[in-house]
Motif scaffolding. Structure first.
Motif, PDB file in Angstrom:
ATOM      1  N   ARG A 293       0.804  -1.216   0.000  1.00  0.00           N
ATOM      2  CA  ARG A 293       0.000   0.000   0.000  1.00  0.00           C
ATOM      3  C   ARG A 293       0.837   1.268   0.000  1.00  0.00           C
ATOM      4  NH1 ARG A 293      -4.676  -1.536   4.457  1.00  0.00           N
ATOM      5  NH2 ARG A 293      -5.135  -3.614   3.650  1.00  0.00           N
ATOM      6  N   ALA A 294       2.145   1.145  -0.086  1.00  0.00           N
ATOM      7  CA  ALA A 294       3.018   2.319  -0.028  1.00  0.00           C
ATOM      8  C   ALA A 294       2.728   3.271  -1.191  1.00  0.00           C
ATOM      9  CB  ALA A 294       4.479   1.889  -0.072  1.00  0.00           C
ATOM     10  N   PRO A 295       2.715   4.576  -0.926  1.00  0.00           N
ATOM     11  CA  PRO A 295       2.427   5.542  -1.989  1.00  0.00           C
ATOM     12  C   PRO A 295       3.524   5.622  -3.036  1.00  0.00           C
ATOM     13  CG  PRO A 295       3.046   6.679   0.031  1.00  0.00           C
ATOM     14  CD  PRO A 295       2.894   5.231   0.386  1.00  0.00           C
ATOM     15  N   ARG A 296       4.735   5.223  -2.688  1.00  0.00           N
ATOM     16  CA  ARG A 296       5.845   5.267  -3.629  1.00  0.00           C
ATOM     17  C   ARG A 296       6.652   3.976  -3.539  1.00  0.00           C
ATOM     18  NH1 ARG A 296      11.083   9.293  -3.699  1.00  0.00           N
ATOM     19  NH2 ARG A 296      11.792   8.771  -5.783  1.00  0.00           N
ATOM     20  N   ASN A 297       7.065   3.471  -4.689  1.00  0.00           N
ATOM     21  CA  ASN A 297       7.860   2.241  -4.752  1.00  0.00           C
ATOM     22  C   ASN A 297       7.137   1.067  -4.095  1.00  0.00           C
ATOM     23  OD1 ASN A 297      10.161   0.902  -5.645  1.00  0.00           O
ATOM     24  ND2 ASN A 297      11.233   1.160  -3.704  1.00  0.00           N
ATOM     25  N   ALA A 298       5.821   1.011  -4.261  1.00  0.00           N
ATOM     26  CA  ALA A 298       5.040  -0.095  -3.694  1.00  0.00           C
ATOM     27  C   ALA A 298       5.500  -1.420  -4.285  1.00  0.00           C
ATOM     28  CB  ALA A 298       3.561   0.126  -3.972  1.00  0.00           C
ATOM     29  N   TYR A 299       5.445  -2.451  -3.462  1.00  0.00           N
ATOM     30  CA  TYR A 299       5.912  -3.773  -3.911  1.00  0.00           C
ATOM     31  C   TYR A 299       5.044  -4.849  -3.276  1.00  0.00           C
ATOM     32  CZ  TYR A 299       9.010  -7.684  -4.966  1.00  0.00           C
ATOM     33  OH  TYR A 299       9.522  -8.864  -5.433  1.00  0.00           O
ATOM     34  N   ASP A 300       4.654  -5.799  -4.071  1.00  0.00           N
ATOM     35  CA  ASP A 300       3.838  -6.909  -3.579  1.00  0.00           C
ATOM     36  C   ASP A 300       4.739  -8.085  -3.237  1.00  0.00           C
ATOM     37  OD1 ASP A 300       1.845  -8.628  -2.893  1.00  0.00           O
ATOM     38  OD2 ASP A 300       1.061  -8.929  -4.927  1.00  0.00           O
ATOM     39  N   LEU A 301       5.060  -8.219  -1.965  1.00  0.00           N
ATOM     40  CA  LEU A 301       5.903  -9.322  -1.505  1.00  0.00           C
ATOM     41  C   LEU A 301       5.024 -10.560  -1.340  1.00  0.00           C
ATOM     42  CD1 LEU A 301       8.777 -10.115  -0.535  1.00  0.00           C
ATOM     43  CD2 LEU A 301       8.045  -9.527   1.780  1.00  0.00           C
ATOM     44  N   THR A 302       5.095 -11.459  -2.295  1.00  0.00           N
ATOM     45  CA  THR A 302       4.217 -12.619  -2.306  1.00  0.00           C
ATOM     46  C   THR A 302       4.717 -13.712  -1.363  1.00  0.00           C
ATOM     47  OG1 THR A 302       5.370 -13.734  -4.121  1.00  0.00           O
ATOM     48  CG2 THR A 302       3.646 -12.133  -4.705  1.00  0.00           C
ATOM     49  N   PHE A 303       3.843 -14.658  -1.120  1.00  0.00           N
ATOM     50  CA  PHE A 303       4.174 -15.801  -0.263  1.00  0.00           C
ATOM     51  C   PHE A 303       5.389 -16.542  -0.802  1.00  0.00           C
ATOM     52  CE2 PHE A 303       3.845 -20.287   0.837  1.00  0.00           C
ATOM     53  CZ  PHE A 303       3.612 -20.252   2.203  1.00  0.00           C
ATOM     54  N   TRP A 304       5.421 -16.758  -2.111  1.00  0.00           N
ATOM     55  CA  TRP A 304       6.512 -17.541  -2.707  1.00  0.00           C
ATOM     56  C   TRP A 304       7.799 -16.730  -2.779  1.00  0.00           C
ATOM     57  CZ3 TRP A 304       5.514 -22.311  -2.331  1.00  0.00           C
ATOM     58  CH2 TRP A 304       4.198 -22.783  -2.487  1.00  0.00           C
ATOM     59  N   ASN A 305       7.708 -15.419  -3.018  1.00  0.00           N
ATOM     60  CA  ASN A 305       8.912 -14.588  -2.998  1.00  0.00           C
ATOM     61  C   ASN A 305       9.581 -14.627  -1.631  1.00  0.00           C
ATOM     62  OD1 ASN A 305       8.764 -13.722  -5.627  1.00  0.00           O
ATOM     63  ND2 ASN A 305       7.648 -11.842  -5.167  1.00  0.00           N
ATOM     64  N   HIS A 306       8.756 -14.668  -0.608  1.00  0.00           N
ATOM     65  CA  HIS A 306       9.298 -14.678   0.752  1.00  0.00           C
ATOM     66  C   HIS A 306       9.879 -16.045   1.110  1.00  0.00           C
ATOM     67  CE1 HIS A 306       9.259 -15.027   5.146  1.00  0.00           C
ATOM     68  NE2 HIS A 306       9.415 -13.720   5.164  1.00  0.00           N
ATOM     69  N   ILE A 307       9.200 -17.093   0.756  1.00  0.00           N
ATOM     70  CA  ILE A 307       9.599 -18.428   1.214  1.00  0.00           C
ATOM     71  C   ILE A 307      10.914 -18.883   0.576  1.00  0.00           C
ATOM     72  CG2 ILE A 307       8.492 -19.960  -0.495  1.00  0.00           C
ATOM     73  CD1 ILE A 307       7.335 -21.497   1.944  1.00  0.00           C
ATOM     74  N   VAL A 308      11.241 -18.373  -0.620  1.00  0.00           N
ATOM     75  CA  VAL A 308      12.500 -18.736  -1.277  1.00  0.00           C
ATOM     76  C   VAL A 308      13.686 -18.342  -0.410  1.00  0.00           C
ATOM     77  CG1 VAL A 308      13.993 -18.169  -3.223  1.00  0.00           C
ATOM     78  CG2 VAL A 308      11.599 -18.708  -3.631  1.00  0.00           C
ATOM     79  N   PHE A 309      13.588 -17.201   0.238  1.00  0.00           N
ATOM     80  CA  PHE A 309      14.643 -16.799   1.168  1.00  0.00           C
ATOM     81  C   PHE A 309      14.348 -17.265   2.585  1.00  0.00           C
ATOM     82  CE2 PHE A 309      16.107 -13.752   4.394  1.00  0.00           C
ATOM     83  CZ  PHE A 309      17.480 -13.883   4.225  1.00  0.00           C
ATOM     84  N   GLY A 310      13.086 -17.278   2.973  1.00  0.00           N
ATOM     85  CA  GLY A 310      12.711 -17.558   4.346  1.00  0.00           C
ATOM     86  C   GLY A 310      13.091 -18.949   4.824  1.00  0.00           C
ATOM     87  N   VAL A 311      12.889 -19.953   4.001  1.00  0.00           N
ATOM     88  CA  VAL A 311      13.174 -21.332   4.428  1.00  0.00           C
ATOM     89  C   VAL A 311      14.655 -21.548   4.718  1.00  0.00           C
ATOM     90  CG1 VAL A 311      13.148 -23.745   3.720  1.00  0.00           C
ATOM     91  CG2 VAL A 311      11.125 -22.336   3.368  1.00  0.00           C
ATOM     92  N   PRO A 312      15.562 -21.275   3.754  1.00  0.00           N
ATOM     93  CA  PRO A 312      16.989 -21.494   4.079  1.00  0.00           C
ATOM     94  C   PRO A 312      17.490 -20.601   5.199  1.00  0.00           C
ATOM     95  CG  PRO A 312      16.742 -20.374   1.953  1.00  0.00           C
ATOM     96  CD  PRO A 312      15.385 -20.834   2.364  1.00  0.00           C
TER      97      PRO A 312
END
Length: 472
Positions: free
Chosen positions: A435-454
Motif C-alpha cells: 500500500r506504499a504511496p511510492r515504490n510499492a511492492y507486492d511481496l508474495t508468499f513464494w517470494n518470501h519463502i524462497v529466502f525464508g526457508v533457508p
C-alpha cells in the motif's frame, strides 16, 4: 503422564482450538471473514459454551501482567514516536550510505537492535515505507530490503522479553530475569543477524550493485527534515497485522505546561523529548535490575502522561485494544485446549525424543517448535509447550529448565521467518509495502519463502549452540 478428558470434551475442545487457528492464520476466510481478534473471542466463547472450561477458569486464565505490560509498552512507544525516536532511526539508515549493499547491512543491524527494545511489530510499521523510499531514491529493488527488514526484526526481537509477545509470555512464566534472558540469547541473536545479513548479500549481490546518484539528495533531504516520514494510521496497521499495535501517534508532545510559561517553545519541546528518552532508559534499567516488568512499564507510561500535562485521550487512542482482546481470547482458548489433555498426551509421546541434554533431543525439540510455530503461530505454541518443556527439563537440572525456556524463545521467534504467515511482523511489512504511496511492492508468499526457508533453518541451527552460554 497426561490423561485425556472425555471424548466429547476432547472433540469439542479441539474444534474450538481449530476455529482459533484457522482465523488466526487466515483472518479473512470466505466462510467466516471476521478477523483474528473476533476469531479469538469466538473460540474462547466456544470453549465455555462447550463446557470445556468454566467461566471462572476462563477469567483466571487471562494473564493480566502480560496485558498490562503490552498496554504500557504501547503508550510508551507512542510518546517515543512523538519525541522523534523512530525518525532518528530512519536518519541513521540513510546517513552517508555507501550504496545498496551498505544500506542493506544497515537495515539488518538497525532493525534487529531496535526490535529488541521497541518490539518487532513497531519497527516494521515505522520503517517499511521509509526503507522503500530509500531504495527508490537509489534505484534499488525493494524485495531485498523488505526481506531484510522483516527477517531482522524477528531475529532481533528474540533477544529480550519485550521484543515480541511470545517472549513476554516466556519471561512471565519462566521468571527468568531480564539480564539473564538478554545474555542468554544475545550471542545467538548477534550471530543470527550476521548470518541472515550475509545470506541476503549473497542472494541479492548483483541486484544491489547499482546505486542512483539521487541517493546523496535523499541524505541531504533527511538531514534537512524534508524526507518523507508519512506513517500509516493505526487503523491501517491493524488491518495489515490483523491485531497488532502500530504504537504510532501523529500528535507531537504537548508543550502546554504551566511550569514553562517563561521558557521558549523550543526549550519546552526539548524538555519533554528529553524526559521521554530519560524515563525510557530508566525503564530498561529497571528491567535489568529485576523490578516487576509490568508495573515498571505502567509507571513509565503514567509518568509520561502526567508530565505531558494534557488530556491523554489522543495518546490512549493509539493503543491497539484489539491486540489486548486477541490475547485475552487466546489465553482462554489455549487454557481450554490444555484441559482436553490432548497437548499433554502428544508431548508425552514426543518427550523421550526431545530432551535438552542431548544434541538429538534438542534437534527434535527445535523441529517441533519450528513446525508448530508456523502451523499454530508462535504465541499459542509457547502457551501450549512452555510448561511441558520446562517440566521435562526439570528432571535433568535447574540449568536445563532455563535453557529450555530460552531455546523455546529463540526457535519460536526465528521460526517466524519461515513464511509470510509465520510472523505478524512479516504481514505488516507485506501489507505496508503493497500500500506504499511510492515504490510499492507486492511481496508474495513464494517470494518470501524462497529466502525464508533457508534463512530460518540456517539461522536457527547456528543460534541453538549459543543459547545460554553466558551465565550471570
Amino acid at each position: 503422564m497426561a490423561q485425556l478428558a472425555s471424548v466429547s470434551k476432547v472433540v469439542l475442545g479441539s474444534l474450538g482450538f481449530c476455529v482459533f487457528w484457522v482465523l488466526a492464520v487466515f483472518p479473512s476466510v470466505p466462510f467466516m471473514p471476521i478477523g483474528r481478534t473476533a476469531g479469538a473471542l469466538l473460540s474462547a466463547v466456544l470453549m465455555i459454551v462447550f463446557h470445556v472450561i468454566s467461566p471462572d477458569e476462563a477469567y483466571a486464565s487471562v494473564d493480566l501482567p502480560i496485558l498490562g505490560l503490552l498496554f504500557a509498552t504501547m503508550v510508551v512507544g507512542s510518546y517515543l514516536k512523538s519525541a522523534g525516536m523512530f525518525k532518528h532511526l530512519g536518519t541513521l539508515l540513510a546517513w552517508k550510505s555507501q550504496g545498496g549493499r551498505d544500506l542493506l547491512c544497515r537495515v539488518c543491524v538497525v532493525t534487529a537492535l531496535a526490535s529488541a527494545l521497541f518490539t518487532n511489530d513497531t519497527c516494521c510499521v515505522v520503517l517499511t515505507e521509509f526503507v522503500l523510499e530509500l531504495a527508490a531514491e537509489r534505484n534499488l529493488p525493494a524485495k531485498p530490503f523488505l526481506l531484510a527488514l522483516a527477517s531482522s526484526a524477528n531475529i532481533g526481537s528474540s533477544a529480550t522479553p519485550i521484543g515480541n509477545p511470545q517472549n513476554l509470555v516466556i519471561a512471565f512464566n519462566s521468571k527468568i530475569p531480564f539480564p539473564k534472558f538478554l545474555l542468554g540469547i544475545l550471542p545467538a541473536m548477534l550471530a543470527g543477524m550476521a548470518v541472515n545479513m550475509v545470506m541476503l548479500l549473497c542472494m541479492y549481490w548483483k541486484d544491489l550493485a547499482e546505486s542512483s546518484p539521487d541517493g546523496k539528495q535523499m541524505e541531504a533531504a533527511i538531514e534537512e527534515g524534508r524526507a518523507p516520514s508519512k506513517t500509516p494510521s493505526p487503523a491501517k496497521s491493524n488491518v495489515a497485522a490483523g491485531y497488532l499495535s502500530p504504537l504510532m501517534a501523529e500528535d507531537t508532545i504537548s508543550t502546554k505546561h504551566p511550569w514553562f510559561m517563561q521558557c521558549t517553545e523550543q526549550r519546552r519541546k526539548l524538555f519533554l523529548k528529553s524526559f521521554a528518552y530519560i524515563v525510557t532508559v530508566g525503564m530498561v534499567i529497571a528491567y535489568m535490575v529485576g523490578l516487576n516488568m509490568s508495573w515498571t512499564a505502567i509507571t513509565t507510561a503514567i509518568a509520561l502522561v502526567v508530565v505531558d500535562f494534557r488530556d491523554a485521550e489522543p495518546c490512549l487512542d493509539t493503543v491497539s485494544y484489539s491486540l489486548l482482546v486477541f490475547f485475552s481470547g487466546m489465553f482462554i482458548t489455549v487454557s481450554g485446549f490444555n484441559k482436553t489433555g490432548l497437548p499433554g498426551a502428544i508431548w508425552d509421546f514426543m518427550a523421550p525424543y526431545s530432551k535438552v541434554n542431548s544434541v538429538g533431543g534438542i534437534s527434535v525439540l527445535s523441529i517441533i517448535i519450528l513446525l508448530l510455530s508456523n502451523l499454530a503461530s508462535n504465541v499459542p505454541t509457547v502457551l501450549l509447550m512452555g510448561g511441558e518443556v520446562a517440566s521435562a527439563a526439570a528432571l535433568i537440572s535447574p540449568a536445563a529448565v532455563t535453557r529450555s525456556w530460552l531455546l523455546l524463545a529463540w526457535v519460536s521467534t526465528v521460526a517466524g521467518n519461515l513464511s509470510l504467515l509465520g510472523s505478524a511482523a512479516n504481514l505488516i511489512v507485506c501489507e505496508q509495502a503493497r500500500r506504499a504511496p511510492r515504490n510499492a511492492y507486492d511481496l508474495t508468499f513464494w517470494n518470501h519463502i524462497v529466502f525464508g526457508v533457508p534463512s530460518t533453518l540456517i539461522v536457527t541451527a547456528i543460534g541453538i549452540p549459543l543459547i545460554g552460554k553466558i551465565n550471570i
